[in-house]
Design an enzyme around this catalytic site. Structure first.
Site, PDB file in Angstrom:
ATOM      1  CG  ASN A 150       2.922  -0.923  -1.884  1.00 12.01           C
ATOM      2  OD1 ASN A 150       3.687  -1.163  -0.861  1.00 12.01           O
ATOM      3  ND2 ASN A 150       2.992  -2.014  -2.917  1.00 12.01           N
TER       4      ASN A 150
ATOM      5  CG  ASP B 296       0.063   2.013  -6.435  1.00  4.03           C
ATOM      6  OD1 ASP B 296       0.867   1.389  -5.636  1.00  4.03           O
ATOM      7  OD2 ASP B 296      -0.807   1.349  -6.841  1.00  4.03           O
TER       8      ASP B 296
ATOM      9  N   GLY C 188      -2.847  -5.212  -0.308  1.00  2.00           N
ATOM     10  CA  GLY C 188      -3.815  -5.552   1.034  1.00  2.00           C
ATOM     11  C   GLY C 188      -4.842  -4.026   0.955  1.00  2.00           C
TER      12      GLY C 188
ATOM     13  CD  GLU D  26       2.297  -6.220  -2.645  1.00  2.00           C
ATOM     14  OE1 GLU D  26       2.615  -5.856  -4.192  1.00  2.00           O
ATOM     15  OE2 GLU D  26       1.392  -5.582  -2.235  1.00  2.00           O
TER      16      GLU D  26
ATOM     17  N   GLY E 297      -7.866 -13.314 -16.965  1.00  2.00           N
ATOM     18  CA  GLY E 297      -7.725 -12.036 -17.512  1.00  2.00           C
ATOM     19  C   GLY E 297      -8.951 -11.941 -18.265  1.00  2.00           C
TER      20      GLY E 297
ATOM     21  CB  ALA F 284      -5.865  -2.446  -8.350  1.00  2.00           C
ATOM     22  CB  ALA F 285      -8.267  -6.069 -12.633  1.00  4.15           C
ATOM     23  N   GLY F 286      -7.147  -7.599 -10.088  1.00  4.26           N
ATOM     24  CA  GLY F 286      -7.220  -8.909  -9.167  1.00  4.26           C
ATOM     25  C   GLY F 286      -7.480  -8.358  -7.748  1.00  4.26           C
ATOM     26  CG  ASP F 287      -4.754  -5.834  -5.605  1.00  2.00           C
ATOM     27  OD1 ASP F 287      -4.498  -7.004  -5.550  1.00  2.00           O
ATOM     28  OD2 ASP F 287      -4.311  -4.927  -5.996  1.00  2.00           O
TER      29      ASP F 287
ATOM     30  N   GLY G 178      -5.783   3.744 -12.178  1.00  2.00           N
ATOM     31  CA  GLY G 178      -5.300   3.654 -10.870  1.00  2.00           C
ATOM     32  C   GLY G 178      -5.615   2.165 -10.117  1.00  2.00           C
TER      33      GLY G 178
HETATM   34  O1  RIB Z   1      -2.158  -5.274  -7.588  1.00  2.00           O
HETATM   35  C1  RIB Z   1      -1.685  -3.880  -7.965  1.00  2.00           C
HETATM   36  C2  RIB Z   1      -0.854  -3.300  -6.689  1.00  2.00           C
HETATM   37  O2  RIB Z   1       0.379  -4.248  -6.654  1.00  2.00           O
HETATM   38  C3  RIB Z   1      -0.429  -2.019  -6.807  1.00  2.00           C
HETATM   39  O3  RIB Z   1      -1.180  -1.253  -6.165  1.00  2.00           O
HETATM   40  C4  RIB Z   1       0.876  -1.836  -6.464  1.00  2.00           C
HETATM   41  O4  RIB Z   1       1.093  -1.187  -5.305  1.00  2.00           O
HETATM   42  C5  RIB Z   1       1.315  -3.331  -6.107  1.00  2.00           C
HETATM   43  O5  RIB Z   1       1.378  -3.694  -4.802  1.00  2.00           O
END
Ligand code: RIB
Length: 313
Positions: free
Chosen positions: A14, A16, A44, A143, A227, A254-257, A292
């Protein structure tokens, strides 16, 4: 880093559009933001960027549109060093966009227009099958259409990869048991745990009860992200808990990512689940200290420095 075959992230990209707000808007409320910022996002893309920032080779498979946002996303991913040779350009759909509010406490709301991400098909997994069969770890999120995810996860498993699914965003109707059986590790946060197994965990004890339900659905290992309350995990070798790290959160997007990216990197170099989860927790904690999504991903040196300090102070 001992990984020779790249890690594979199969999932979303995506752009953002982020609004800094003093509080998250309530239904019917109009609020002001001093301005918007635009950055690389998508679960992703964020996972792939965080893996690259940690110094591991990574391929991102998915779709963007043939539009200016697609070009922005590709440029940014390339600057992280993510291999984009399997990122397709969809001629008919727009690049995914996420509208994000972040409040003064660092909490957020996210609305996603999936666009090209929703056109990812099971056949797209065939295009990257060679890599999926050789990779040590494959990472997924929710997603893109679940059929495509399951096709790619199935191929990765035939090659012996560890398959990690971040069940985000969790579908309202939950997930079929077949999904729990198709992956090795799931990494839900609190709301996803509630959506998937009906327990909203705030403590290690709540998470242990939720883990019991995850495993009863056929899942091998679960890592429950709590968290600010740490991380609980349970796998075939038993369970464990990682205390929260002492960081100042300004933006949890995006902490989880980044957590998942760290988990994948640690497992790919041979860490066992407890030490991989601690490494991942440090990655996630550091991501909350920066604004970010992908831009918040920490480096290996930064993670090492945080890991050398005690979790609680
Ligand atoms: O996990 C955070 C993300 O969720 C963001 O970057 C947004 O694009 C959504 O996909």
């Amino acid at each position: 880093m001992t990984t020779s075959c790249p890690l594979v992230v199969f999932g979303s990209v995506n752009v953002d559009i982020v609004c800094a707000v003093d509080h998250l808007p309530k239904p019917g409320e109009t609020i002001h933001t001093p301005g918007t910022t635009t950055g690389l996002g998508g679960k992703g893309a964020n996972q792939a960027a965080s893996i690259a920032r940690l110094g591991a080779p990574v391929v991102l498979a998915g779709r963007t549109g043939a539009d200016p946002f697609g070009a922005i996303a590709r440029d940014r991913l390339a600057s992280f060093g993510v291999d984009l040779s399997h990122l397709a350009t969809d001629p008919d759909r727009a690049t995914g966009v996420a509208m994000i509010n972040v409040d003064l406490a660092g909490q957020n709301t996210i609305t996603v227009a999936g666009g090209a991400n929703l056109a990812v098909r099971p056949e797209d997994a065939d295009a990257v099958a060679g890599l999926l069969r050789r990779t040590p770890v494959a990472l997924f999120q929710l997603e893109i259409p679940i059929a495509a995810t399951l096709a790619a996860a199935g191929i990765a498993r035939t090659g012996g990869a560890v398959v990690i699914l971040d069940p985000a965003p969790a579908p309202k109707g939950g997930l079929d048991d077949s999904v729990f059986r198709a992956v090795d590790i799931m990494t839900p946060n609190e709301t996803e745990t509630m959506a998937l197994v009906g327990i909203l965990p705030h403590s290690r004890e709540d998470a242990a009860a939720a883990a019991e339900r995850f495993l009863s659905r056929g899942l091998a290992s679960v890592v429950v992200k709590l968290g600010a309350n740490g991380v609980y995990f349970r796998g075939p070798a038993g369970d464990g808990y990682v205390e929260p790290f002492p960081v100042t959160t300004i933006d949890s997007v995006a902490a989880g990512d980044c957590f998942n990216g760290g988990l994948a990197v640690a497992l790919s170099r041979g860490d066992d689940l407890p030490s991989a989860v601690r490494f991942a927790a440090a990655c996630g904690a550091l991501a909350t200290t920066r604004r970010g999504a992908s831009d918040a991903a920490p480096s290996l040196a930064e993670v090492g420095a945080l890991l050398s300090r005690p979790n609680r102070q």
